[in-house]
Each structure stands twice: as structure tokens, then as C-alpha cells.
Design a protein around this motif. Sequence first.
Motif, PDB file in Angstrom:
ATOM      1  N   GLU A 200      10.284 -11.541  -5.683  1.00 18.85           N
ATOM      2  CA  GLU A 200       9.252 -12.051  -6.198  1.00 18.85           C
ATOM      3  C   GLU A 200       7.716 -11.362  -5.953  1.00 18.85           C
ATOM      4  OE1 GLU A 200       6.486 -16.625  -4.991  1.00 18.85           O
ATOM      5  OE2 GLU A 200       9.012 -16.301  -4.280  1.00 18.85           O
ATOM      6  N   GLU A 201       7.825 -10.423  -4.745  1.00 17.18           N
ATOM      7  CA  GLU A 201       6.961 -10.316  -4.332  1.00 17.18           C
ATOM      8  C   GLU A 201       6.062  -8.547  -5.443  1.00 17.18           C
ATOM      9  OE1 GLU A 201       6.208 -10.659   0.446  1.00 17.18           O
ATOM     10  OE2 GLU A 201       7.926  -9.183  -0.240  1.00 17.18           O
ATOM     11  N   ILE A 202       7.680  -8.717  -5.796  1.00 24.22           N
ATOM     12  CA  ILE A 202       7.228  -7.196  -6.469  1.00 24.22           C
ATOM     13  C   ILE A 202       6.411  -7.663  -8.238  1.00 24.22           C
ATOM     14  CG2 ILE A 202       8.854  -5.000  -8.255  1.00 24.22           C
ATOM     15  CD1 ILE A 202      10.438  -4.926  -5.138  1.00 24.22           C
ATOM     16  N   THR A 203       7.270  -8.511  -8.265  1.00 29.27           N
ATOM     17  CA  THR A 203       6.438  -8.615  -9.424  1.00 29.27           C
ATOM     18  C   THR A 203       5.136  -8.972  -9.529  1.00 29.27           C
ATOM     19  OG1 THR A 203       8.379  -9.534 -10.473  1.00 29.27           O
ATOM     20  CG2 THR A 203       7.355 -10.804 -11.243  1.00 29.27           C
ATOM     21  N   ARG A 204       4.489  -9.758  -7.989  1.00 30.87           N
ATOM     22  CA  ARG A 204       2.862 -10.564  -8.374  1.00 30.87           C
ATOM     23  C   ARG A 204       2.565  -9.273  -8.314  1.00 30.87           C
ATOM     24  NH1 ARG A 204       1.319 -13.721  -2.913  1.00 30.87           N
ATOM     25  NH2 ARG A 204      -0.681 -13.881  -3.603  1.00 30.87           N
ATOM     26  N   TRP A 205       2.141  -8.106  -7.450  1.00 25.73           N
ATOM     27  CA  TRP A 205       2.316  -7.052  -7.189  1.00 25.73           C
ATOM     28  C   TRP A 205       2.302  -6.669  -7.348  1.00 25.73           C
ATOM     29  CZ3 TRP A 205      -1.858  -9.611  -4.362  1.00 25.73           C
ATOM     30  CH2 TRP A 205      -1.280 -10.206  -3.100  1.00 25.73           C
ATOM     31  N   SER A 206       2.896  -6.051  -8.236  1.00 23.38           N
ATOM     32  CA  SER A 206       2.503  -5.324  -9.928  1.00 23.38           C
ATOM     33  C   SER A 206       1.500  -5.780 -11.144  1.00 23.38           C
ATOM     34  CB  SER A 206       4.438  -4.814 -10.445  1.00 23.38           C
ATOM     35  OG  SER A 206       4.875  -4.534  -9.856  1.00 23.38           O
ATOM     36  N   LEU A 207       1.834  -7.109 -11.283  1.00 27.64           N
ATOM     37  CA  LEU A 207       1.036  -7.789 -12.018  1.00 27.64           C
ATOM     38  C   LEU A 207      -1.244  -7.781 -11.458  1.00 27.64           C
ATOM     39  CD1 LEU A 207       2.602 -10.615 -13.619  1.00 27.64           C
ATOM     40  CD2 LEU A 207       2.154  -8.633 -14.641  1.00 27.64           C
ATOM     41  N   ASP A 208      -0.433  -7.688  -9.686  1.00 32.45           N
ATOM     42  CA  ASP A 208      -2.227  -7.946  -8.901  1.00 32.45           C
ATOM     43  C   ASP A 208      -1.806  -7.254  -8.458  1.00 32.45           C
ATOM     44  OD1 ASP A 208      -4.016  -8.732  -8.058  1.00 32.45           O
ATOM     45  OD2 ASP A 208      -3.489 -10.706  -7.204  1.00 32.45           O
ATOM     46  N   LYS A 209      -3.337  -6.173  -8.693  1.00 34.43           N
ATOM     47  CA  LYS A 209      -2.817  -4.573  -7.254  1.00 34.43           C
ATOM     48  C   LYS A 209      -3.611  -4.955  -6.436  1.00 34.43           C
ATOM     49  CE  LYS A 209      -0.962  -2.808 -10.942  1.00 34.43           C
ATOM     50  NZ  LYS A 209       0.626  -2.260 -10.646  1.00 34.43           N
ATOM     51  N   SER A 210      -3.704  -6.453  -5.583  1.00 29.59           N
ATOM     52  CA  SER A 210      -5.243  -6.696  -5.218  1.00 29.59           C
ATOM     53  C   SER A 210      -4.272  -5.965  -3.617  1.00 29.59           C
ATOM     54  CB  SER A 210      -5.036  -8.176  -4.876  1.00 29.59           C
ATOM     55  OG  SER A 210      -5.775  -8.613  -5.806  1.00 29.59           O
TER      56      SER A 210
END
Length: 361
Positions: A200-210
Motif C-alpha cells: 500500500e505504501e509503495i503504491t501511495r508514494w509512487s503516485l505521490d513523491k512527497s
Amino acid sequence: MDQQTANALFEKGACLLFLEAPPNLEFGIDYMAWTIGPLFKGVKMIPPGLHFIYFSATNKEGVQGIRTGFFHYFESKEVLVREWSPKTEDLRDETELDPDQVERYRINIREFDRNMGPYPLDPPSYYERWQKLTSFIQPGLIKRILPNNGRVSHLPANEPAASDLSVKDARKGRAIEKEEGMDFTPFDLRQSFPKGATGEEITRWSLDKSWLTKDLLQRVYHNDHKLMLGEMQLAFVCLLMAQNFSGFNQWKQFVHLFCSCNELVKEEPQIFSSFMDTLQTQLDECPVDFFRDILSENNFVAFMLKSLRRNIPKEEDALYKKFEKLRAFIAKRFEWDIPNDENEDDEEEEDEDEAPVIVEL
């Protein structure tokens, strides 16, 4: 320049002693360049701060070679000595010269006065533009990224490591040109999540580079976004003034990074306000044909700015107005329309290299 400015620079300005330069050499500092004559010995009354010195040799047929140069952060009253080498058609720095002779040059710098041109402050807008373009670049950044006395190289790096993310596209295995002696901060836009991240984190931070942006700010730039923008400025100046590919590649990476942060825009809007100011200053320096030929690859800038627009919260009125100012500037200067309809569906296909990593749970 006016007499008051001239007097101040005469007292506090730095000098570049440029010895044994051949006639018809193209020589430049910041925005101004000349074809020099046989009496030329350098530049005086240089305002303290960062400057870019560059030159290009001319062959017997009158064809100029590749522009070569170096950045230097001049201190008040500093005398920097460089000497031309006919054998290498390059400059010798002070480590290659007799230190006693260099010291004599410094002591007797007034003897060279009539053969040194004053730093060009007429029109004053040139120096003002240079200051704005390099406003966040600190001396330590130059030493870290360009350790060879600030030199910008065009020679390819020898046997680049496959792990060097600025050199190799790990996904496709294709080599990317990188010049030797240039150490821009490496980061991988496709690995924008922490080690050990869940699916889930991989998907989130791949879309959002924050997460990646905050990690770089903390780990590399001491939580100072101006230092980070300073590297973006340095990369752009290497591209604009020296046609340097490593600078182009790093600049694109930063634009993509800043335009792809959803969470961080809400937490630190001032970072993105400074980013848009920096980007507009840079784009304003690009000749229109230069922008179309080089910077518009795959419509990169327009695509990234559409992403940035989507990430700006509706309640951030000042930030959205700044984006609209940037959008209007691009539309007028480059005749590119970045639609401002928030409900617009993007019809362009995302570049394969820029596509986010999606992990199915």
C-alpha cells in the motif's frame, strides 16, 4: 555603469587574471561574451558572488569548439589566476602554476589594469537576471557537485556504475550520457518509497513523491528547500550556459519531483511557491526555439505542470494564483496552453519512464 557603482566595485570587486589567451578566443562571464584580442588579460571589478567563466577555442577554419567553463564564488577583492595551455587548449588553474609567481601576480595586479576589461554592468539588467537565476546557489553546493574547481565537463564519465541512477536507466538497461567530474545528487523517481514499505505504501508514494522529497530535504539539504532549489538552479545554468547534458537530466528530475507532491504541497506550500518562481525565471531565460527543441521533449513541462495544478489544494488561494501566473506566462511566451479545468481528463499517454509503480494488493 554609474560612477558610484564603479567606485564601489573598484574597491571591493574581484579580478580574474586570464593569461596567455590566444586571439580570437571566445571568452565570456555570465551573460556576456566577446571575441578577445591579443592584449586581453582578464576581467576586473567583478561583483562578489557566484559567476560562470567560459571560453571556446576557434580552429584555423574559424569554427568554434565546445564551450568549456567553470563556476567560481568570488570573494571581495579576490584575484583568481588562470593561464591558457596551447597544448591542451584549456586553462591551467593555480594548482598547476608556480605559487610564487601567482603571488607576484596578485601583489602587482594593478600592472594588468589597462589590459583587463570591467565586469559588464551595462545594461544593469544582465547582472540582475544573473543574480535572480542563481539566487539559491551556495559555495558549498559548487564544491560538492563540481569538485574539479567548479569545472563543467563535456567529457563522458569512464565506466559508469550500473547503480548510478543518473547514468543508467535500470528499468530498460539503457545507458544515459553523463559527464565526468559532475556529482549531482542521485535520486530515482521510480524508487520514491522507504525501504521495507508495504504494498500500500509503495503504491501511495509512487503516485505521490512527497516521501522522496522530504527524504532528500532531510538527508541532503538540511531541511532547507532553498538549498534544494539551488541545485535545480545549478543544473539549469549548466544546461543553459554550457549545453551540459547532466544538468539537463538533473533539472528534469527536479521539475518532475516538485510537480508530483500531493501531501507536501498541503504541509509546506511555501516550497512550491519558491519552486514556481524559480521555474518561471528559468523558462524566461530560454529562447523560444531552444525551449521547443530541447525542453519540450514529450511535452514534458506542460505535462508536469498539469500534475502540479492537480496537487494544489483549493484552499491555497495564493499558491493557485501563482500557478495561474506561471500558466499565463507559458501561454504567452511559448504558445502552450495548460488547461485550468480541474475536471479535465488527461488524454495524453504518460511516458513509460515516468509512469508510477502500481502494486496490486
